[in-house]
Write a protein that holds these residues in place. Structure first.
Motif, PDB file in Angstrom:
ATOM      1  N   SER A  70      19.409 -64.976  28.365  1.00  0.00           N
ATOM      2  CA  SER A  70      18.758 -65.985  29.206  1.00  0.00           C
ATOM      3  C   SER A  70      19.486 -66.155  30.544  1.00  0.00           C
ATOM      4  O   SER A  70      19.486 -67.228  31.128  1.00  0.00           O
TER       5      SER A  70
ATOM      6  N   ASN B 138      21.748 -67.219  32.110  1.00  0.00           N
ATOM      7  CA  ASN B 138      22.833 -68.209  32.222  1.00  0.00           C
ATOM      8  C   ASN B 138      23.432 -68.286  33.622  1.00  0.00           C
ATOM      9  O   ASN B 138      24.642 -68.256  33.804  1.00  0.00           O
ATOM     10  N   LEU B 139      22.540 -68.422  34.607  1.00  0.00           N
ATOM     11  CA  LEU B 139      23.015 -68.696  35.959  1.00  0.00           C
ATOM     12  C   LEU B 139      23.055 -70.208  36.141  1.00  0.00           C
ATOM     13  O   LEU B 139      22.328 -70.936  35.467  1.00  0.00           O
ATOM     14  N   LEU B 140      23.896 -70.685  37.053  1.00  0.00           N
ATOM     15  CA  LEU B 140      23.906 -72.116  37.363  1.00  0.00           C
ATOM     16  C   LEU B 140      22.682 -72.428  38.208  1.00  0.00           C
ATOM     17  O   LEU B 140      22.433 -71.772  39.221  1.00  0.00           O
ATOM     18  N   SER B 141      21.925 -73.412  37.766  1.00  0.00           N
ATOM     19  CA  SER B 141      20.717 -73.773  38.514  1.00  0.00           C
ATOM     20  C   SER B 141      21.109 -74.457  39.817  1.00  0.00           C
ATOM     21  O   SER B 141      22.224 -74.970  39.964  1.00  0.00           O
TER      22      SER B 141
ATOM     23  N   ARG C  92      27.401 -60.889  38.837  1.00  0.00           N
ATOM     24  CA  ARG C  92      28.449 -61.825  38.466  1.00  0.00           C
ATOM     25  C   ARG C  92      29.394 -61.197  37.433  1.00  0.00           C
ATOM     26  O   ARG C  92      30.612 -61.390  37.473  1.00  0.00           O
TER      27      ARG C  92
END
Lengths: 238, 408
Positions: A96, A98-101, A162
């Motif tokens: 999913s 998992n980036l920072l929104s 990342r």
């Protein structure tokens, strides 16, 4: 001469619960992955593949057994030491993303650099390194976009950038195409192949044998034990 | 992670939920503002009272009569008499002046005006120095004039203007009730001291007041008894010595042992001391009220920070997975809590200082913003933020990365 081992585990065991409720999620698993290998881990749900993934990714510690990552025994490290290992030696790619929104692609990629305590970098140097990583995954023109402005495939590319930015010895990919349509999924797999061809060591968890067939070896788990290891007949294109 | 980056992350998190952050700060804002306003009010009151006490005159000793009631309708027994004052002036060393006062009220006529209900103050000749009043023109009456019951008068500043307007009152006659007096002096303007307007009064020898203006009923019962003798001590250092001399002298004159004295001797210091004890008690009460509201504010911060940690569990997991240590996470959330309380504290200081000013000008009460109260309130806000922010921050730091990443 054989390539050096990036991952080497000896009778890894993970036990949950106490007394009669004891469950061995992982029961004496010994595997090794060499530098430059692209390996898939497969198994039905409950086979222990997530548990193995978490231990290999240094997110948790085994109940017993040994785990050498890049020739360092990490099975006895504490939380702070594990955090440093995750920062420097491992890059994660999640199902999913998992980036920072509400954080730009560039800032998401800079994040691992900010938590790096061993390398002093100025703000400009970090931006330069992150920009380069985003360029490698083909997102040079999307650096100032926030995750919600990007497609699923693009978000996963940011996540890959990342994962690469601290030049880890190991890339852990957990169902990296699971949330993507087949076209985007194929593009992501292609990107992983490119990384592999450039020498990256990749361990990927998947439930799809089609995806697994892209790798060199598939490690099958069943009931927390090593079931079989199948060579997919492909050689690393070095 | 560098502290500036931690600060930026925390600041961004606060700005992301502006309304919620503001509501969270409200408790701190109210607490800090309450401390500043309440201290400003009590400091203002204290300053006013101190000024009033000081304007009574410096180094004053008050000798007060404690009457004992006689039989039904009978004359009171004991207490101070007029001659006691003279005895103190003569028999006690280190006395700068002795004043006895007797008030009355009468109609006052001049050549151009008639004023009803003017307050008369009979006193002895030391009155101006003891009560710190200055003569603007002419002179005050002397001891001889008091003894001889000379019919002379000194006017308060505003009374002089009402009676004589622009013309010079010195040497003119005024009629008080049915008695004619000669004006010999005018006081400088003194203003209100407590509730007493010293400028609208008419001053004359106490012997004249006792003789002519004291109500007959009162005079019959009281005789030459007085309630209060003011004694001015020439040097602060002699204060205790003078008090002892007065006590011994009066006890001897009244033929009573000291333990049964029919008078009490107090000093300005006693009055100031009592006043300080009262305001100190008032102040500590206010401090408790304000402290409680700061604690309530801190609980509000803790509550919101716990919500924030839960909401951002996944973010915490992501940060942990890419290398954030427990102390990185702890600092991030502690910084956020501290920022909330410090910004709240800053707004509270602004609200408190302007609130004290507005309250002062609307209510007419004097308010003095005390710098130390600002520092104290702001410091307490920071402490509250650190104290109540630690638990949520620690909770975030202790999260298991795998659980946190799984959180929806």
């Amino acid at each position: 001469m054989a390539a050096r081992a990036i991952i080497e585990t000896k009778t890894l065991t993970q036990i949950y619960g106490m007394g009669d409720a004891r469950v061995a999620a992982l029961d004496g698993v010994s595997i090794s992955v060499h530098e430059g290998e692209f390996v898939a881990i497969m198994g039905p749900s409950g086979s222990g593949k997530s548990t193995l993934m978490n231990i290999l990714g240094c997110l948790s510690r085994p109940t017993s057994g040994e785990y050498f990552l890049d020739n360092e025994d990490v099975s006895g490290l504490d939380k702070v030491e594990l955090a440093a290992i995750r920062n420097k030696k491992i890059g994660y790619i999640f199902q999913s993303y998992n980036l920072l929104s509400r954080t730009t692609a560039l800032d998401n990629v800079i994040l691992p650099l900010q938590y790096d305590r061993t390398t002093e970098r100025t703000k400009e140097e970090r931006e330069e390194v992150a920009t380069k990583a985003l360029g490698m995954v083909g997102l040079a023109d999307r650096m100032q976009h926030q995750p919600q402005e990007l497609s699923g495939g693009q978000q996963q590319r940011v996540a890959i950038a990342r994962a690469l930015v601290n030049e880890p010895v190991l890339i852990m990919a957990d169902e990296p195409t699971g949330n993507l349509d087949s076209k985007s999924g194929a593009e992501i797999m292609e990107l992983l192949h490119d990384l592999h061809n450039e020498g990256a060591t990749i361990v990927m968890v998947t439930h799809s044998s089609e995806i697994a067939s892209h790798t060199q070896r598939t490690i099958h788990l069943r009931d927390g034990k090593l079931d079989k290891v199948i060579s997919n007949g492909k050689k690393a294109k070095k | 992670m560098k502290s500036t980056e931690v600060f930026n992350i925390a600041w961004a998190a606060i700005l992301k939920n502006k309304v919620r952050s503001l509501l969270t700060m409200l408790g701190i804002i109210i607490g800090v503002a309450a401390v500043i306003v309440m201290v400003a009010i009590s400091a203002g009151t204290e300053a006013t009272i101190n000024e009033e006490i000081n304007s009574l005159g410096a180094n004053l000793v008050f000798v007060q009569s404690s009457f004992t009631r006689g039989g039904a309708g009978g004359a009171p027994e004991g207490g101070l008499v007029y001659d006691d004052a003279a005895a103190i002036a003569e028999g006690v060393d280190g006395v700068g002046g002795v004043v006895v006062e007797q008030t009355a009220s009468e109609t006052v006529k001049s050549s151009s005006a008639v004023l009803d209900g003017i307050s008369l103050l009979g006193s002895t000749s030391d009155f101006p120095s003891v009560r710190d009043m200055n003569i603007a023109d002419g002179r005050y009456f002397n001891e001889l004039e008091v003894d001889r019951k000379q019919k002379v008068a000194v006017l308060g500043a505003s009374l002089a203007e009402e009676l004589f307007g622009d013309s010079d009152p010195i040497g003119q006659d005024i009629t008080v009730g049915t008695t004619r007096l000669v004006v010999i002096g005018i006081f400088e303007e003194k203003g209100l001291v407590g509730d007493v307007d010293y400028d609208s009064r008419l001053y004359m020898p106490i012997t004249v007041v006792l003789d002519k203006f004291a109500q007959s009923q009162f005079a019959r019962i009281m005789g030459d008894r007085v309630r209060l003798i003011y004694v001015e001590v020439d040097d602060q250092e002699n204060l205790d010595n003078v008090i002892l001399q007065i006590e011994l002298l009066l006890a001897k004159r009244h033929d009573l042992p000291l333990e049964e004295a029919d008078f009490t001797v107090t000093t300005q210091q006693d009055i100031i001391g009592t006043q300080e004890a009262t305001t100190a008690a008032f102040r500590s009460l206010l401090a408790w009220v304000a402290g409680v509201s700061l604690i309530v504010g801190g609980i509000g911060i803790m509550n919101i920070m716990l919500v924030s940690v839960t909401e951002r569990t996944r973010e915490i997991g992501i940060r942990q997975s890419i290398g954030a240590t427990p102390s990185d996470i702890r600092w991030q959330f502690l910084t956020e809590a501290l920022l909330l309380s410090l910004v709240g504290g800053l707004i509270g200081v602004i609200v408190g200082v302007s609130g004290a000013w507005i309250f002062g000008s609307v209510s007419g009460m004097r308010t003095v913003v005390v710098t130390s109260s600002i520092i104290l309130a702001f410091g307490s806000a920071a402490l509250v933020g650190a104290f109540f922010g630690y638990y949520p921050a620690n909770k975030a730091a202790e999260l298991d990365p795998i659980e946190a990443l799984r959180h929806e």
